[in-house]
Write a protein that holds these residues in place. Structure first.
Motif, PDB file in Angstrom:
ATOM      1  N   PHE A 194       8.059  -8.724  -2.174  1.00  0.00           N
ATOM      2  CA  PHE A 194       7.447  -7.348  -1.388  1.00  0.00           C
ATOM      3  C   PHE A 194       8.365  -6.052  -1.974  1.00  0.00           C
ATOM      4  CE2 PHE A 194       6.167 -11.145   1.033  1.00  0.00           C
ATOM      5  CZ  PHE A 194       4.807 -10.353   1.354  1.00  0.00           C
ATOM      6  N   THR A 195       9.360  -6.013  -1.540  1.00  0.00           N
ATOM      7  CA  THR A 195       9.549  -4.052  -1.319  1.00  0.00           C
ATOM      8  C   THR A 195       9.697  -4.083  -3.328  1.00  0.00           C
ATOM      9  OG1 THR A 195      11.283  -5.041   0.277  1.00  0.00           O
ATOM     10  CG2 THR A 195      11.722  -3.162  -0.909  1.00  0.00           C
ATOM     11  N   TRP A 203       6.458   2.136   3.815  1.00  0.00           N
ATOM     12  CA  TRP A 203       5.600   2.190   4.414  1.00  0.00           C
ATOM     13  C   TRP A 203       4.360   1.081   4.035  1.00  0.00           C
ATOM     14  CZ3 TRP A 203       4.914   3.504   8.851  1.00  0.00           C
ATOM     15  CH2 TRP A 203       3.221   3.427   9.676  1.00  0.00           C
ATOM     16  N   PRO A 204       3.906   0.695   2.820  1.00  0.00           N
ATOM     17  CA  PRO A 204       2.773   0.791   3.017  1.00  0.00           C
ATOM     18  C   PRO A 204       3.080  -1.323   2.917  1.00  0.00           C
ATOM     19  CG  PRO A 204       2.828   1.376   1.013  1.00  0.00           C
ATOM     20  CD  PRO A 204       4.348   1.798   1.789  1.00  0.00           C
ATOM     21  N   GLN A 205       4.155  -1.658   3.148  1.00  0.00           N
ATOM     22  CA  GLN A 205       4.585  -2.927   3.472  1.00  0.00           C
ATOM     23  C   GLN A 205       4.744  -2.652   5.318  1.00  0.00           C
ATOM     24  OE1 GLN A 205       7.241  -3.865   0.407  1.00  0.00           O
ATOM     25  NE2 GLN A 205       8.494  -4.283   2.144  1.00  0.00           N
ATOM     26  N   ALA A 206       4.377  -1.753   5.697  1.00  0.00           N
ATOM     27  CA  ALA A 206       5.692  -1.946   7.702  1.00  0.00           C
ATOM     28  C   ALA A 206       4.920  -3.004   7.759  1.00  0.00           C
ATOM     29  CB  ALA A 206       5.700  -0.450   7.828  1.00  0.00           C
ATOM     30  N   GLY A 207       5.526  -3.746   8.776  1.00  0.00           N
ATOM     31  CA  GLY A 207       4.976  -5.061   9.009  1.00  0.00           C
ATOM     32  C   GLY A 207       5.012  -6.061   8.345  1.00  0.00           C
ATOM     33  N   LEU A 217       2.474   8.781   5.435  1.00  0.00           N
ATOM     34  CA  LEU A 217       4.394   8.782   6.222  1.00  0.00           C
ATOM     35  C   LEU A 217       4.388  10.296   6.871  1.00  0.00           C
ATOM     36  CD1 LEU A 217       6.479   7.202   6.671  1.00  0.00           C
ATOM     37  CD2 LEU A 217       7.733   7.348   4.809  1.00  0.00           C
ATOM     38  N   VAL A 218       4.870  11.426   6.559  1.00  0.00           N
ATOM     39  CA  VAL A 218       4.547  12.196   6.817  1.00  0.00           C
ATOM     40  C   VAL A 218       4.343  12.819   7.854  1.00  0.00           C
ATOM     41  CG1 VAL A 218       5.634  14.578   6.896  1.00  0.00           C
ATOM     42  CG2 VAL A 218       6.040  13.171   4.943  1.00  0.00           C
ATOM     43  N   LYS A 219       2.754  12.832   8.102  1.00  0.00           N
ATOM     44  CA  LYS A 219       2.018  12.614   8.578  1.00  0.00           C
ATOM     45  C   LYS A 219       1.795  11.865  10.177  1.00  0.00           C
ATOM     46  CE  LYS A 219      -1.657  14.773   6.437  1.00  0.00           C
ATOM     47  NZ  LYS A 219      -2.764  15.262   5.622  1.00  0.00           N
ATOM     48  N   THR A 220       2.248  10.243  10.124  1.00  0.00           N
ATOM     49  CA  THR A 220       2.592   9.632  11.007  1.00  0.00           C
ATOM     50  C   THR A 220       4.146  10.055  11.771  1.00  0.00           C
ATOM     51  OG1 THR A 220       1.138   7.750   9.480  1.00  0.00           O
ATOM     52  CG2 THR A 220       2.867   7.224  11.467  1.00  0.00           C
ATOM     53  N   LEU A 221       5.021   9.932  10.920  1.00  0.00           N
ATOM     54  CA  LEU A 221       6.160  10.407  11.140  1.00  0.00           C
ATOM     55  C   LEU A 221       6.494  11.659  12.676  1.00  0.00           C
ATOM     56  CD1 LEU A 221       8.639   9.666   8.271  1.00  0.00           C
ATOM     57  CD2 LEU A 221       8.580   8.311  10.431  1.00  0.00           C
ATOM     58  N   LEU A 222       5.737  12.472  11.563  1.00  0.00           N
ATOM     59  CA  LEU A 222       5.372  14.157  12.898  1.00  0.00           C
ATOM     60  C   LEU A 222       4.561  13.867  14.046  1.00  0.00           C
ATOM     61  CD1 LEU A 222       4.929  16.808  10.127  1.00  0.00           C
ATOM     62  CD2 LEU A 222       6.446  16.167  11.782  1.00  0.00           C
ATOM     63  N   GLY A 243      12.899  -2.533   9.607  1.00  0.00           N
ATOM     64  CA  GLY A 243      11.630  -1.833  10.702  1.00  0.00           C
ATOM     65  C   GLY A 243       9.754  -1.674  10.431  1.00  0.00           C
ATOM     66  N   PHE A 244       9.883  -2.236  11.505  1.00  0.00           N
ATOM     67  CA  PHE A 244       8.372  -2.052  12.149  1.00  0.00           C
ATOM     68  C   PHE A 244       7.748  -0.810  11.694  1.00  0.00           C
ATOM     69  CE2 PHE A 244       9.087  -4.444  14.796  1.00  0.00           C
ATOM     70  CZ  PHE A 244       8.304  -4.073  16.002  1.00  0.00           C
ATOM     71  N   SER A 245       7.986  -0.765  12.497  1.00  0.00           N
ATOM     72  CA  SER A 245       7.616   1.136  13.712  1.00  0.00           C
ATOM     73  C   SER A 245       8.219   1.667  13.282  1.00  0.00           C
ATOM     74  CB  SER A 245       8.138   0.970  14.993  1.00  0.00           C
ATOM     75  OG  SER A 245       7.675   2.013  15.901  1.00  0.00           O
TER      76      SER A 245
END
Length: 452
Positions: free
Chosen positions: A100-101, A82-86, A121-126, A331-333
């Protein structure tokens, strides 16, 4: 305490691939353990009588002009990424992984770091309407169990796996399992730890056996993971034929296709969800169908790293169950709304072709178009079928998970300027134009867990 609820709302769902059902101001009865026990449609003879009887009770919820969609089911997420999304998505996969990964995932030996990232992450997905999520963790048991605890505490239905990557020749020294024996022992421990945690979680949290993919694992590890899957009847997740490199590497190593290898080691069962599958053929599909396994389509990440477009319609016609995943952070989103749209777009590119030097009739793979309603099915009903759980539909006997959409929220209003619009047009607007701002509430297992 009586937790039974009655709601009145307009809602969309997809009972069959490509088919949409709209229920206007339906009344839904929810049991105290979050199961839909009864649905009364507006045209039913006793509708008004039931509405009069219950509408003044304290456990009655009227969503008025808002619209309910089933909670989205995201079945391929690399939680530690999650910290490297995008980031680094313009680079080759090998560079992205090694620079990176892998260095990022190695940081999750720090439980405090894991807790901070996973909570966000979990809060963002919810907030993006994802009520059920299947996660790759890292090689670290403590951090992986922390992710399961966070899902439990925040109300999301979580499916969580400790990653196995024990091959010394294929994984960096600073980030891999110390030995095959330790990898298997730690996997069995996390299975039992998550099962113990789940006893007090109404929406459920589930352990998932997680070989990163065949190239990262020794033969012994794959064999032992297959035995654990049989022993515990666990969910299984991995990657299958994601890219030219993975697919060809596995064939060179075993003389078999990726699907055949996974099946040989007992890693394809009715609880297996394999990400990508871009190079699976009809013979592979027969194996998937025989085992009742599913493929998780990850359209955004496929555009970066997969070297191909998943032929969703072709595989669906062959009987394969397909679900949808964000594949954070390839996937960035974090939004399945974005992946629904991308499913449609890449299917059009597959259908029409992209090489303008070819004649239009020879440029694409015809009959490959996926509609937005078909993509919506993948994010809801297809996910429930992959999990073998009654999820993704508003139906008696199904778990009551949903997101509440407000098309009039000031920050992202979805105006209607057309006369006599069809119901399906409203759903199209919601799927194409909504942002997390439009998702005002999220309910899991009949309980409101998020309100904005």
């Amino acid at each position: 305490m009586n937790n039974k609820k009655i709601i009145k709302a307009s809602l969309f769902h997809s009972p069959k691939y490509g088919e949409i059902e709209f229920l206007k101001q339906a009344i839904i009865f929810i049991t105290d353990n979050g199961i839909i026990s009864k649905i009364v449609k507006q045209e039913d003879e006793n509708y008004q009588q039931i509405l009069n009887q219950y509408s003044h009770e304290s456990n009655f919820f009227d969503f008025k002009d808002k619209v309910l969609l089933p909670g989205f089911i995201d079945l391929h997420i690399h939680a530690p990424q999650w910290p490297q999304a995008g980031l680094a998505l313009d680079d080759e996969l090998s560079y992205w992984l090694h620079n990176f990964t892998f260095p990022l995932e190695s940081k999750y030996k720090d439980i405090n770091y894991a807790r901070e990232v996973y909570t966000d992450l979990v809060k963002t997905l919810l907030a993006n309407g994802t009520t059920s999520a299947m996660y790759f963790g890292t090689i670290h048991n403590e951090a992986t169990l922390e992710l399961a605890k966070i899902c439990a505490n925040l109300g999301q239905r979580g499916f969580v796996g400790k990653v196995v990557m024990d091959d010394k020749n294929m994984n960096p020294d600073f980030y891999r399992d110390n030995s095959t024996k330790e990898a298997i022992e730690n996997t069995e421990k996390i299975i039992n730890d998550v099962y113990n945690l789940s006893k007090d979680v109404p929406q459920g949290v589930y352990p998932v056996i997680t070989p990163r993919f065949v190239p990262s694992c020794t033969d012994d590890a794959l064999l032992e993971l297959g035995k654990l899957a049989k022993k515990y009847d666990c969910y299984i997740q991995s990657h299958c034929s994601e890219s030219d490199w993975e697919h060809n590497f596995v064939f060179e190593r075993f003389g078999k296709r990726d699907t055949e290898v996974l099946d040989h080691f007992g890693l394809l069962t009715d609880k297996s969800i394999m990400a990508h599958g871009n190079f699976v053929n009809s013979d592979d599909v027969k194996i998937f169908n025989h085992r009742k396994s599913s493929v998780c389509h990850c359209p955004i990440s496929n555009s970066y790293f997969a070297n191909a477009v998943l032929p969703v319609n072709k595989l669906k016609k062959e009987g394969l169950n397909i679900c949808l995943g964000t594949d954070i952070s390839g996937g960035f989103s974090p939004s399945l709304y974005d992946n629904i749209k991308h499913t449609v777009m890449v299917s059009r590119m597959l259908n029409d072709g992209v090489d303008n030097k070819l004649d239009a009739n020879n440029r694409g793979t015809h009959d490959s178009k996926v509609s937005v309603f078909e993509a919506f099915y993948l994010a809801t009903t297809g996910g429930g079928e992959a999990l073998k759980l009654p999820l993704g539909l508003f139906k008696e006997g199904y778990i009551c998970d949903f997101q509440v959409i407000d098309i009039n929220t000031p920050n992202n209003k979805l105006p209607n300027y057309l006369d006599n619009e069809e119901d399906k047009h409203l759903l199209q607007k919601i799927l194409y134009l909504s942002t997390s701002e439009n998702i005002r509430e999220v309910w899991v297992q009949g309980k409101q867990i998020l309100k904005k």
